[in-house]
Write a protein that holds these residues in place. Structure first.
Motif, PDB file in Angstrom:
ATOM      1  N   GLY A  22      52.607 -23.665 -28.569  1.00 24.14           N
ATOM      2  CA  GLY A  22      53.493 -22.627 -29.083  1.00 24.14           C
ATOM      3  C   GLY A  22      54.058 -22.950 -30.445  1.00 24.14           C
ATOM      4  N   THR A  23      54.188 -24.223 -30.795  1.00 21.86           N
ATOM      5  CA  THR A  23      54.753 -24.572 -32.099  1.00 21.86           C
ATOM      6  C   THR A  23      53.701 -24.605 -33.191  1.00 21.86           C
ATOM      7  N   PHE A  24      52.424 -24.689 -32.835  1.00 20.90           N
ATOM      8  CA  PHE A  24      51.391 -24.804 -33.852  1.00 20.90           C
ATOM      9  C   PHE A  24      51.198 -23.510 -34.626  1.00 20.90           C
ATOM     10  N   GLY A  25      51.563 -22.373 -34.058  1.00 15.52           N
ATOM     11  CA  GLY A  25      51.407 -21.100 -34.745  1.00 15.52           C
ATOM     12  C   GLY A  25      52.579 -20.767 -35.655  1.00 15.52           C
ATOM     13  N   LEU A  26      53.570 -21.646 -35.729  1.00 17.58           N
ATOM     14  CA  LEU A  26      54.752 -21.370 -36.537  1.00 17.58           C
ATOM     15  C   LEU A  26      54.470 -21.596 -38.017  1.00 17.58           C
ATOM     16  N   LYS A  27      55.071 -20.733 -38.833  1.00 22.69           N
ATOM     17  CA  LYS A  27      55.002 -20.931 -40.285  1.00 22.69           C
ATOM     18  C   LYS A  27      55.996 -22.012 -40.667  1.00 22.69           C
ATOM     19  N   LYS A  28      55.684 -22.736 -41.738  1.00 21.00           N
ATOM     20  CA  LYS A  28      56.574 -23.791 -42.205  1.00 21.00           C
ATOM     21  C   LYS A  28      57.875 -23.185 -42.720  1.00 21.00           C
ATOM     22  N   PRO A  29      59.009 -23.846 -42.448  1.00 20.63           N
ATOM     23  CA  PRO A  29      60.265 -23.351 -43.004  1.00 20.63           C
ATOM     24  C   PRO A  29      60.289 -23.584 -44.516  1.00 20.63           C
ATOM     25  N   GLN A  30      61.030 -22.765 -45.208  1.00 22.80           N
ATOM     26  CA  GLN A  30      61.227 -22.949 -46.645  1.00 22.80           C
ATOM     27  C   GLN A  30      62.536 -23.722 -46.808  1.00 22.80           C
ATOM     28  N   VAL A  31      62.451 -24.856 -47.465  1.00 24.63           N
ATOM     29  CA  VAL A  31      63.614 -25.726 -47.625  1.00 24.63           C
ATOM     30  C   VAL A  31      63.912 -25.870 -49.114  1.00 24.63           C
ATOM     31  N   SER A  32      65.141 -25.603 -49.497  1.00 22.19           N
ATOM     32  CA  SER A  32      65.499 -25.737 -50.908  1.00 22.19           C
ATOM     33  C   SER A  32      66.772 -26.563 -51.046  1.00 22.19           C
ATOM     34  N   LEU A  33      66.881 -27.235 -52.172  1.00 20.66           N
ATOM     35  CA  LEU A  33      68.037 -28.056 -52.499  1.00 20.66           C
ATOM     36  C   LEU A  33      69.091 -27.147 -53.115  1.00 20.66           C
ATOM     37  N   VAL A  34      70.248 -27.069 -52.478  1.00 18.69           N
ATOM     38  CA  VAL A  34      71.320 -26.187 -52.929  1.00 18.69           C
ATOM     39  C   VAL A  34      72.338 -26.940 -53.777  1.00 18.69           C
ATOM     40  N   ASP A  35      72.652 -28.183 -53.385  1.00 19.12           N
ATOM     41  CA  ASP A  35      73.699 -28.917 -54.085  1.00 19.12           C
ATOM     42  C   ASP A  35      73.503 -30.414 -53.896  1.00 19.12           C
ATOM     43  N   ILE A  36      73.947 -31.180 -54.879  1.00 17.95           N
ATOM     44  CA  ILE A  36      73.981 -32.639 -54.817  1.00 17.95           C
ATOM     45  C   ILE A  36      75.390 -33.066 -55.187  1.00 17.95           C
ATOM     46  N   ARG A  37      76.016 -33.846 -54.325  1.00 17.95           N
ATOM     47  CA  ARG A  37      77.368 -34.337 -54.598  1.00 17.95           C
ATOM     48  C   ARG A  37      77.399 -35.855 -54.410  1.00 17.95           C
ATOM     49  N   PRO A  38      78.047 -36.580 -55.322  1.00 18.96           N
ATOM     50  CA  PRO A  38      78.179 -38.028 -55.148  1.00 18.96           C
ATOM     51  C   PRO A  38      79.001 -38.340 -53.899  1.00 18.96           C
ATOM     52  N   ALA A  39      78.629 -39.395 -53.199  1.00 17.11           N
ATOM     53  CA  ALA A  39      79.378 -39.870 -52.032  1.00 17.11           C
ATOM     54  C   ALA A  39      79.796 -41.313 -52.312  1.00 17.11           C
ATOM     55  N   ALA A  40      80.536 -41.908 -51.400  1.00 18.49           N
ATOM     56  CA  ALA A  40      80.979 -43.289 -51.576  1.00 18.49           C
ATOM     57  C   ALA A  40      79.766 -44.175 -51.848  1.00 18.49           C
ATOM     58  N   SER A  41      79.856 -44.974 -52.907  1.00 21.91           N
ATOM     59  CA  SER A  41      78.739 -45.810 -53.330  1.00 21.91           C
ATOM     60  C   SER A  41      79.215 -47.211 -53.654  1.00 21.91           C
ATOM     61  N   THR A  42      78.260 -48.105 -53.817  1.00 23.47           N
ATOM     62  CA  THR A  42      78.549 -49.460 -54.247  1.00 23.47           C
ATOM     63  C   THR A  42      77.827 -49.682 -55.572  1.00 23.47           C
ATOM     64  N   LEU A  43      77.980 -50.859 -56.129  1.00 23.93           N
ATOM     65  CA  LEU A  43      77.330 -51.148 -57.397  1.00 23.93           C
ATOM     66  C   LEU A  43      75.811 -51.064 -57.274  1.00 23.93           C
ATOM     67  N   LEU A  44      75.250 -51.537 -56.174  1.00 23.87           N
ATOM     68  CA  LEU A  44      73.797 -51.593 -56.030  1.00 23.87           C
ATOM     69  C   LEU A  44      73.189 -50.392 -55.321  1.00 23.87           C
ATOM     70  N   GLU A  45      74.012 -49.611 -54.644  1.00 23.39           N
ATOM     71  CA  GLU A  45      73.468 -48.467 -53.904  1.00 23.39           C
ATOM     72  C   GLU A  45      74.308 -47.222 -54.167  1.00 23.39           C
ATOM     73  N   GLN A  46      73.636 -46.146 -54.563  1.00 23.30           N
ATOM     74  CA  GLN A  46      74.304 -44.874 -54.779  1.00 23.30           C
ATOM     75  C   GLN A  46      73.992 -43.966 -53.584  1.00 23.30           C
TER      76      GLN A  46
END
Length: 150
Positions: A22-46
């Motif tokens: 039943g899942t093989f006949g499904l069309k792929k979802p359309q996925v888009s990037l809406v927003d990017i926001r900085p989160a808590a980070s360290t010096l070596l990892e963002q």
């Protein structure tokens, strides 16, 4: 093994196989990037919180137990992400989810430098999978687009 036990086993396997089909006949979802926001980070990892919009082109709702994906910017791998949050997208509908990604300082500075030298736009590619879709299988997705720095 008794005959009725064998018949039950065959019936169970047939039901599992049919539910998977039943899942093989499904069309792929359309996925888009809406927003990017900085989160808590360290010096070596963002860390960044991404908002993704999932559009369901199918006439049945999509239900998944999570997703996994890779984010590339300007053709180069930038970050990976996973989420175990339940995803429900109505038939012919859309939904937004937030996911966190991690990247190294070097990768982020390299991409930021390209964007600042250019016109402030980042071309991105998303490739991933909705996991445990309808409780049975995975469904891949891929998309690309442009995100303009604020």
């Amino acid at each position: 093994m008794k005959r009725h036990d064998l018949l039950r086993l065959i019936t169970l396997l047939l039901c599992l196989w049919l539910s998977g089909c039943g899942t093989f006949g499904l069309k792929k979802p359309q996925v888009s990037l809406v927003d990017i926001r900085p989160a808590a980070s360290t010096l070596l990892e963002q860390n960044f919180d991404l908002t993704l919009r999932l559009q369901n082109p199918n006439t049945v709702p999509l239900r998944a137990s999570g997703l996994s994906f890779e984010l590339s910017v300007a053709g180069q791998h930038m970050a990976s992400g996973v989420s175990n949050q339940a995803i429900n997208v109505a038939a012919l509908g859309e939904s937004e989810i937030q996911v966190r990604v991690h990247t190294s300082l070097g990768s982020w500075l390299k991409q930021l430098g390209k964007a600042v030298q250019g016109d402030g736009k980042l071309e991105y590619q998303l490739q991933g999978r909705l996991e445990d879709l309808q409780g049975v299988a995975s469904l891949p997705f891929s998309s690309s687009g442009e995100w303009k720095l604020p």
